[in-house]
Each structure stands twice: as structure tokens, then as C-alpha cells.
Design an enzyme around this catalytic site. Structure first.
Site, PDB file in Angstrom:
ATOM      1  N   GLU A  98     -11.001   6.637   3.784  1.00  0.00           N
ATOM      2  CA  GLU A  98     -10.041   6.030   4.704  1.00  0.00           C
ATOM      3  C   GLU A  98     -10.211   6.571   6.128  1.00  0.00           C
ATOM      4  O   GLU A  98     -11.306   6.915   6.556  1.00  0.00           O
ATOM      5  CB  GLU A  98      -8.616   6.199   4.163  1.00  0.00           C
ATOM      6  CG  GLU A  98      -8.442   5.527   2.803  1.00  0.00           C
ATOM      7  CD  GLU A  98      -7.015   5.426   2.346  1.00  0.00           C
ATOM      8  OE1 GLU A  98      -6.117   5.236   3.183  1.00  0.00           O
ATOM      9  OE2 GLU A  98      -6.776   5.530   1.130  1.00  0.00           O
ATOM     10  N   ASP A 149       0.849  -1.177   0.000  1.00  0.00           N
ATOM     11  CA  ASP A 149       0.000   0.000   0.000  1.00  0.00           C
ATOM     12  C   ASP A 149       0.897   1.243   0.000  1.00  0.00           C
ATOM     13  O   ASP A 149       2.109   1.165   0.166  1.00  0.00           O
ATOM     14  CB  ASP A 149      -0.941  -0.012   1.211  1.00  0.00           C
ATOM     15  CG  ASP A 149      -2.265   0.691   0.928  1.00  0.00           C
ATOM     16  OD1 ASP A 149      -2.282   1.604   0.080  1.00  0.00           O
ATOM     17  OD2 ASP A 149      -3.276   0.334   1.554  1.00  0.00           O
TER      18      ASP A 149
END
Length: 1007
Positions: A811, A621
Site C-alpha cells: 500500500e 475498506d
């Protein structure tokens, strides 16, 4: 904004202060400096369209604090601009000239200069000017930077020749990409990220006399010119001027083919000469230099021939153009060979530098025009959320990515890039693309075939812009709706998530990967491995996040049953890549405590590859290795040795590659591990057909946002609507009813598409093409009146529709406790109260997670969970007006209060507002009868299960669910909710008889 420059005072001060010497000397015939800002109060603090100074930043903490401060040591006048800052994302300040006034003409000057008080901290400050366009916020941005490496006051001079066009962000769709300076709208400074700091600035002014090199440039048609061996390369050299004015002076270009890896006389015929563009030459005029290459019949890697240019009278090209003789005759280039053999041949030829380059992924905004792609043998680029070309069109995407692919032609083996994007609900970075409901809405449809079709539309639109790789789907199992990413999940039940993984086939095609080379397919990414949906509230250590990137505490059994199961399904479906989670995994009894997933070799290499048989590659990520313990070397070797094949290091790609090479050389990472990683990456590049067709196939671009694609999104939006309550059959509406529409989300395309739309966080407002819910209702033929805040009179209406919910986030920014909660806003609550007090009403909640409505539920006649339906509000209108039936079911449990969270199907204590799987329907009549009907359905379901008649079994359970919901009404007790939710899980796992049995228990509990 004019001032009188105190030049004599400034000169005297410069003589007295030893550290205030100007960066460059001005000529005797230069014009007098022209002041821009003196900071004596002549320029106000204001916001566009008014002229003045204003601050900005990535979130509420990022904008700096500005003041005009009296200073005895002010280089000019009595006051200076001072500021303090502490920036985690991005932040700075701008001076825009007033939009209502003409732009300023800076073209007569050499550059811009200003006084800056240095701290010798080595921090870099970006300085930007705004050129052309309609105003300061719709202009081209040109940028450079300076480094604070002194103490005290210093006058910083920046020639206009130092500014380059910003490639990481532009607010508009390209004006002319030429720094004209005839229409300048101001300047901006971007301050350093990290430790808090302060600054002082004074006396911004224009200095020096411009020369023609600021108004004329020599350009080449491309930086890299690939040719087949034996062909003649043609390099077009042209001249361009500001405003397309003819040249005022001659421009000469001397050229010579020199250096490079090709051998003169053997590989090519050397050339040299001179081109002259006389005074009066029109802008755009060009000449062509031809370089013949020679055929020698041997198999070879690519060879380069730089064409050195020496320019007089104009700005030279930013880079030396190169002719490249294509690699040829080597086995890896032969498409007739099996991929396995092609990969093995290529890996055997590659150096360590080339291999580690393939393991490195950079953000497009970090590589500028792309020179580092060849310099560092980069294997991959990505666009983060909101990282788009200018203009943000399909054509501009394809042109941008083709330009990056062209750079790979200058490497030895011409290995193509694999470019990736977060197309998590359609090609959501692209303006005008078809935006699907977020995964939470797709889970509500319970329609695996539709999920596959949404994936297919996404793949077609993504690949048509030159992007072959999608960082989707998210296979997280959301277990706490306080998580800001919960809408990225298909639901709280791993069985539901697994059933929606047909989206992998929509993206990739056949499970064996044979369709990946097609122009409408992309490589999929299963993320985030593993347990990101199970992170506990308050466990995150990332900034102000509360849940995201935290710790998932599980037993081994819970890990297997809840979080790992969807990944096995993805592997079985042939998913080509997997992305680990930022989160940590803490498995009870293993003695390790919380360990970041990017360091868990037991899970990545052991479980994912070893036990599950995953044969694709693992990509990290965004900057995830930065969260691992230890120094950079420890972070790199830990993650690579754990099984991460490609590292997403957006802006630190150079450091990562250098560090990885050092770790291999030192023996702390084995060459065998490197070869394994590179083999996995190259295998997917070959499968995607990138070696044969590295450039964008744009034949499908005309279908981006097409009626056919939007029809799929419209159906998905309609099927995702969950009817939670419908007293008196208020819904569907009739077209002859007068409808009063209110609420913040009724007419806002940004709110209904949510985060990850055009930008990372998304935003409210008219951000992309689509149909709002209000638009859809009007198009459906309804008699509709709209008042967002319900301030219009409410008399004379048959029914009210109040559309409320969340504003976009993504997020951990959206975590509850990080500036968010599960409550409706005060304005939304007021709209609901006013409308529902005046008439029968339906409330639609547009959100990525349940919103607390319990205290108003009694006043609401119909309640709909609309989730985040995407760009096609027509789909919502379709169910409101009965064009399609309500068929959606809750993909997550709807709580009564935040105190109940986390709450999930299977919990020992389970008393929600609405259970998992709840959803009324307007599709069919509820079967007659009660307990006797359920008994018959149970017998039939058992027979269907024995004969593997899955379609029949699901239909039988569905009928039983309707019987139960009719009896329960709004009296959803804990005794009803628990067996009802468990029945839905049993249905999804194929245990139809047991599902009807649990529904029967719910029916009895409602007695």
C-alpha cells in the site's frame, strides 16, 4: 538484574504522597517483594538475545525514545525510566531477560506492580508478560491494561489473574496456553496511538503470595453447546493446572441452569448440583453435566440455557457456558426453498439490532475469544494482513473460525458469519500456502486460462481453512508506478485487466454463483471501486503517503474507458462483492471536486448497481469511513446511504453499530436501505451454503501447498518472466556453463514474494516455505556458485546472473517519496557492475514495478523483469535454463527515468526504455521477411477478425510483434514505442488488423 529493594524508603514516600496509594493491600504473611527493574542503570538498553530494555514499533517513527532520568521525586532510588512517543501504528518497549540465562520463576507471587507517573489523560496502556517458551521472543504473550486516570506518581498493581492470552498476535505457535509463570522471560508495554505523549516509570517488582486459583483453572469444553430440540446437551467441566501438577487443594464447582431465553419445564429440564475435584486430582480430569431439552413441535428461533458455575479453589471459566436449542421449523432454514424466499423470510423476522449487526465487520483480533459476536449480532469477521491464529497452520485457522461460528449459534436466528481475508496472491496469510506471483506478474503472462487456475488454487486453499470470502481480485488499472500498490494491478491497460478477470471464475466458479457452496470456492471481491490506480502523485493526505489513497482526476470519458471498464467485466462475471477505494474521485465538470469513494452514491448506487446491474453486496475498506468528513454519525449515514452495505470497522464495531441504529431511529437512514443491505449480504451467505454448513470443510487441507498447487504457481512464475534484452542469445543458459550468481534477491523467499505475504507489509528472509531463484537454479542442474554481494572471485565463469530488486512493502508504505524510489540499492548496483564487468551477464529484477536500469543497460547482456514471482523460484529457473520458453510481455511501460512518470500506453508523448507489451521470446523462430511478411500477416489478421477467429488473430499479431522486435533490437525510439504499445492494446480489444497495422508503423520507424 537483581537489586536490593529500598522498601522502607518506598513506604515513607508512599505515606508522603497522597496520590501514590497502592492499588491493593498486601497480606501480613506475604513474601517480601522481588525487584525486577529499579532503573538505576542495573538493566542496560540492549536487544535480544542480550538481556535489557529495547523499543519497537510498526515503522521507523513508532518506537518510543527511552532514557534513564535523574528525578528528585523518584519513588525508588535516584533515577526513573522516562520516554516520549508519537505513534501512528503501534509501538512500545520491552524488558527481555537474557536468552542465555534461565527464565525467571514468578509463580510464587500474586502479581506485578510498578510506579507510573499519571497525566490523567484517560489513555490506556497495555501491559504484557512473556510466559514459557525458549526465550523472550519465543514465548506466549499474556496481556492486560491500565488507564492513566490520575496525576503524579501512583503504584499500579496488576494481579496475574488479570492477564489474558493474546489473541490478536502471538510470536510462536502455542506452547500450552496456560499462564504458568514458572518460566517468565520479561514484560512489555504498548503505548497509546495518536497524540504524542511522554511517561515516567519506576520500581517494577513482584508482590504478594500466589494462591491455587493462579495455578488451577476450571474449564468447559466449549462456551456454546448447540443441540437439536429434544436432545440432551452435555457440558464437560474439567480442571487444569500449571505444569499438569495434581491439585493441592480441593476444587468445587456448583452449577445451575438459570436465565436465558428458554423456559424451564417447557423447553428443558432444569438441573443443579455440585462437582468436587478432590486434592490430588490430576490435571485434565473432567465431569459432565447433562441438560435434557424438550420437544414442543412448534417452529422457533434459537433459545439459550446458561449454565451458571460457582467455583471455589480455582480460577473459574472466563465465560458462562450456554446450551442453545437450535432454531427449527422456520422457512429460512429450509434448503428446498429458493434463496430469495429464504432471505425474505429471515429479514422479516430480524430486529434492527440484528440487521445492523449483519452490516458490521470486525477484526478477529478485536473480538478476542468471540463473546461480542453474539452480543452484537456480528455478521462478519476478517483477518487483516498478518492477523493469524497461533499456530499459523491450516488446522489452527479452521479451529479458530469454527470457534467464531460456534458463537453465532447463541443468537436468535443463528446467522453464520462470513469470514474474509486478503488472499491476494494465494492464501498469503497462511504459512506454507502456495503463493502465486502478484497480479502484475499474472498480467505479464497474458494467459487468461492460467489466471483462472491461479484463482482456483487460491480458492481451494482458502476455503479449506474455513474462510469463504476473499478480498480479491484487485481490478485497479495502475497508471503511475510510483504507487505502492501498483503490483496489485494486472497492468496499465484496462483491456489487459479485463482479460485477466477469468480469476473471478477461478475463485467463484460459475457466473450464476451455483458453485459457491462447494468446498473449493470462495466469494470474490472486485476492488477498489473506482479509480484507485489513477491517483495523482502528491495528492494523498494519508500520513506520509504520496500516491495511495489520493485523488484521481479524470474526465468522464477517461473514467469510463480506463477505470470503470474492468468493473463491468467483473459484474458480468457474477462477482459477489465489491470494495470501494480509499481514494477520492474528481470528475472534471461535475462541480463536486474530490469526493471520497465511500461517499459517492452516484458511483456505488448509481453506476455500479443501477447501470452495471451489480446484485452482490458492497463492503468498505479497512476503517475507510474514518476518512469521510463530519462526525461519526455523518460518516456512518453518508457511507451507508451511498450504498456501502457492510462496514469494515475492525476495532470500532460497537460504536459503528450503535451509531447506525441511532441514525435509523432518527430517520436519517431508512429501514428500506437497511433491508436492502442485509438482503444482499444474506443472499451471498445462503449462496455460499453457510446456513447448512457453517463450519470448515477441511477435506481439502491436505492439498494446501501441495505439489499440484505449486505446479500451477511454478507455471505462473515462468510465464510471468519478461525477457527485455538478450544480446547474443545469452539466455537460456546451458547446464554445462559455470554460472556466478549474485544479488540481494537471488536467495530470499521474502523478497521474491513481496508484500501481503504472512504479514501486511511482508518481510525479507525465510518467511514461508518455497523455493528461491537460487534454489531453482541449483535444482535445474546448473553449475552454480553464489556470492550475494559479489565479493567472491569472479574468475573462471562462463556467465553471471545477478538477481536484484526491491524489498517488500504494501500500500502507501511503498509509495515513491515515502522512503522508496525506483532505483536499485547501492549494494545491488555494485553487484551488477562487478559481475557484468567480469563476464557476460544476465540481470533479473525482482520487483513490483519497473526499476531504473538505463545507465547500466549497455553493460548488461540479458535483462529480465521477474516481477514478484511468489514461492516457486523453480519457475524462474525453468525459463533461465530453457525448460520453458520466455513468453511474458510487459504489463506496464518501463520508463527511462522517474521524471517520465506517469507514462502509459496511449500517451501523446511516449518515449520509454521499453514499451508496454514488449517481451522477447525463446519459444519460436521469428518469421522470415520484413515488410512483406507484415503485409501478409495484416491481411490474415483482418480475415480472422471478420470471422471472430480470436485465437488465430492473437497468433498473427504475436508473429508480427516478433518481426518488429527483431528489427528494433535495443533501439527503442519514441517513434517505435508508441505504435508498438498501441498495437498491444488493439490486440487485447480484438482489433487484430489494426494491431498489425500499428506494428507495421513501428517496423517502419525502426528503419
Amino acid at each position: 538484574m537483581r537489586r536490593t529493594a529500598l522498601l522502607a524508603s518506598a513506604a515513607l514516600l508512599a505515606a508522603l504522597l497522597p496520590l501514590t496509594a497502592a492499588a491493593g493491600a498486601s497480606g501480613a504473611d506475604d513474601p517480601a517483594p522481588v525487584p525486577v527493574d529499579r532503573f538505576e542503570g542495573e538493566v542496560p538498553f540492549a536487544n535480544p538475545p542480550a538481556g535489557g530494555l529495547f523499543t519497537w514499533g510498526g515503522d521507523s517513527d513508532d518506537p518510543p525514545a527511552l532514557r534513564l532520568t535523574a528525578r528528585a521525586d523518584a519513588p525508588e532510588g535516584d533515577r526513573v525510566l522516562t520516554g516520549s512517543y508519537g505513534i501512528s501504528g503501534y509501538g512500545g518497549f520491552t524488558h527481555d531477560f537474557a536468552f542465555a540465562e534461565p527464565a525467571h520463576d514468578w509463580s510464587a507471587h500474586r502479581g506485578v506492580r510498578f510506579w507510573w507517573e499519571g497525566h490523567a489523560d484517560g489513555r490506556r496502556i497495555a501491559f504484557e508478560i512473556k510466559d514459557g517458551g525458549a526465550n523472550g521472543e519465543a514465548s506466549e504473550l499474556w496481556t492486560t491494561s491500565f488507564t492513566d486516570d490520575w496525576t503524579g506518581w501512583k503504584q499500579v498493581e496488576i494481579p496475574f489473574a488479570d492477564f489474558t492470552y493474546r489473541t490478536d498476535y502471538q510470536p510462536v505457535g502455542g506452547i500450552d496456553h496456560v499462564l504458568g509463570l514458572t518460566q517468565t522471560w520479561g514484560y512489555a508495554l504498548t503505548l497509546p496511538v495518536g497524540a504524542p505523549g511522554d511517561f515516567a516509570m519506576d520500581g517494577v517488582e513482584l508482590y504478594g503470595r500466589a494462591d491455587q486459583s493462579l495455578r488451577a483453572s476450571v474449564l468447559t469444553d466449549a462456551v456454546v453447546h448447540p443441540v437439536k430440540e429434544g436432545a440432551t446437551a452435555a457440558v464437560k467441566i474439567s480442571v487444569a493446572t500449571t505444569g499438569a501438577a495434581p491439585l493441592g487443594e480441593p476444587v468445587t464447582v456448583r452449577y445451575t441452569s438459570a436465565g436465558g431465553t428458554a423456559e424451564p419445564g417447557k423447553d428443558f429440564t432444569p438441573v443443579q448440583g455440585e462437582i468436587t475435584f478432590p486434592a490430588g486430582t490430576v490435571s485434565g480430569a473432567s465431569r459432565t453435566v447433562r441438560i435434557p431439552t424438550l420437544r414442543d413441535r412448534s417452529a422457533e428461533a434459537a433459545e439459550t440455557i446458561p449454565l451458571a458455575l460457582t467455583v471455589t479453589g480455582a480460577r473459574p471459566p472466563a465465560e458462562t457456558p450456554q446450551v442453545v436449542i437450535d432454531a427449527h421449523g422456520l422457512p429460512y432454514l429450509d434448503p428446498r426453498l429458493p434463496v430469495r424466499k429464504r432471505v425474505a423470510d429471515l429479514v422479516s423476522r430480524m430486529s434492527l439490532a440484528e440487521k445492523t449487526g449483519q452490516m458490521t465487520q470486525a477484526e478477529r483480533g478485536a473480538v478476542g475469544t468471540g463473546g461480542d459476536i453474539a452480543a452484537y449480532d456480528l455478521g462478519s469477521l476478517l483477518s487483516g494482513g498478518g492477523s493469524t491464529p497461533t499456530a499459523n497452520t491450516a488446522g489452527a485457522w479452521a479451529k479458530m473460525i469454527d470457534g467464531y461460528q460456534l458463537r453465532t449459534r447463541a443468537t436468535r436466528f443463528q446467522i453464520p458469519l462470513i469470514y474474509g481475508v486478503d488472499a491476494v496472491h494465494g492464501h498469503n496469510n497462511l504459512a506454507g500456502a502456495t503463493v502465486m506471483p502478484h497480479n502484475i506478474g499474472i498480467g505479464a503472462t497474458r494467459d487468461p486460462r492460467l489466471a483462472e487456475r491461479t484463482g482456483a488454487v487460491t480458492a481451494a486453499e482458502v476455503r479449506a481453512t474455513g474462510v469463504p470470502w476473499d478480498f480479491a481480485p484487485c481490478l485497479c488499472v495502475t497508471r503511475d508506478e510510483r504507487w505502492g500498490r501498483s503490483y496489485e494491478s494486472f497492468g496499465e491497460d484496462p483491456a489487459l485487466v479485463a482479460s485477466m478477470e477469468t480469476v473471478v471464475q477461478g475463485l467463484q466458479g460459475a457466473r450464476d454463483g451455483r458453485d459457491l457452496k462447494d468446498a473449493d470456492k470462495v466469494l470474490a471481491t472486485a476492488k477498489h471501486f473506482v479509480g484507485d490506480g489513477g491517483t495523482g502523485y502528491g495528492t494523498s493526505t494519508t500520513g506520509s503517503y504520496t500516491v495511495d489513497q489520493g485523488v484521481t482526476e479524470v474526465t468522464r470519458q477517461e473514467l469510463e474507458a480506463v477505470h470503470l471498464a474492468p468493473f463491468q467485466e467483473a459484474v458480468d462475471r457474477g462477482v459477489g462483492s465489491v470494495m470501494p477505494s480509499y481514494s477520492s474521485l474528481d470528475i472534471a465538470g461535475d462541480g463536486r471536486g474530490p469526493v471520497k469513494m465511500h461517499a459517492r452514491g452516484d458511483m456505488i448506487d448509481g453506476v455500479l448497481r443501477g447501470r452495471m446491474g451489480f446484485d452482490g453486496f458492497v463492503v468498505s475498506d479497512w476503517n475507510a469511513i474514518d476518512q469521510l468528513p463530519g462526525d461519526r454519525a455523518a460518516q456512518v449515514r453518508t457511507s451507508v446511504n451511498a450504498g456501502v452495505d457492510m462496514m469494515m470497522v475492525p476495532y470500532s464495531y460497537q460504536d459503528f453499530r450503535t451509531t447506525l441504529m441511532a441514525e435509523v431511529t432518527a430517520g436519517r437512514v431508512t429501514e428500506r436501505r437497511i433491508d436492502d443491505a442485509v438482503t444482499r449480504i444474506l443472499t451471498q451467505k445462503f449462496a455460499l451454503g453457510l446456513f447448512e454448513k457453517p463450519y470448515a470443510d477441511t477435506r481439502g487441507a491436505s492439498r494446501i501447498g501441495s505439489a499440484a498447487h505449486r505446479a500451477v504457481a511454478r507455471q505462473a512464475a515462468a510465464e510471468s518472466q519478461v525477457l527485455l534484452k538478450n544480446s547474443g542469445s545469452l539466455l537460456p543458459l546451458r547446464k554445462d556453463q559455470k554460472v556466478y550468481v549474485a544479488g540481494s534477491d537471488a536467495d530470499d523467499i521474502g523478497n521474491q514474494t513481496g508484500g501481503w505475504t504472512i504479514t501486511w507489509q511482508g518481510s525479507s528472509g525465510d518467511i514461508t516455505r518455497g523455493t528461491t531463484i537460487l534454489d531453482g537454479m541449483r535444482k535445474a542442474g546448473g553449475d552454480v556458485t553464489y556470492s550475494e554481494d559479489a565479493s567472491a572471485p569472479t574468475d573462471g565463469y562462463d556467465v553471471g546472473v545477478v538477481v536484484v530488486g526491491e524489498t517488500p512493502y504494501a500500500e502507501g508504505v511503498g509509495d515513491v517519496g515515502n522512503g522508496h524510489d525506483l532505483e536499485l540499492t547501492a549494494a545491488d548496483r555494485a553487484a551488477v557492475d562487478k559481475v557484468c564487468a567480469a563476464m557476460r551477464c544476465a540481470v533479473l529484477i525482482v520487483s513490483g514495478r519497473p526499476q531504473l536500469i538505463g545507465d547500466r543497460l549497455g553493460a548488461v547482456d540479458a535483462l529480465v523483469a521477474s516481477w514478484l514471482p511468489g514461492t516457486e523460484g523453480d519457475g524462474v529457473a525453468d525459463v533461465l535454463y530453457g525448460r520453458r520458453p520466455f513468453t511474458g510481455q510487459l504489463p506496464v511501460t518501463w520508463p527511462k527515468s522517474e521524471a517520465q512518470l506517469p507514462i502509459n500506453v496511449g500517451d501523446a508523448a511516449y518515449d520509454p526504455q521499453f514499451p508496454y507489451g514488449w517481451g522477447l521470446t525463446t519459444l519460436t523462430r521469428v518469421p522470415d521477411g520484413g515488410a512483406a511478411t507484415l503485409k501478409g500477416l495484416a491481411a490474415s489478421a483482418a480475415a480472422a477478425e471478420r470471422t471472430h477467429a480470436d485465437g488465430l488473430g492473437r497468433a498473427l499479431v504475436g508473429k508480427a510483434r516478433l518481426v518488429v522486435q527483431r528489427k528494433v533490437g535495443q533501439a527503442v525510439t519514441a517513434a517505435v514505442a508508441k505504435p508498438f504499445a498501441e498495437a498491444e492494446h488493439l490486440l487485447l480489444t480484438g482489433r487484430y488488423a489494426k494491431a498489425v497495422e500499428r506494428l507495421t508503423a513501428a517496423y517502419r520507424a525502426a528503419s
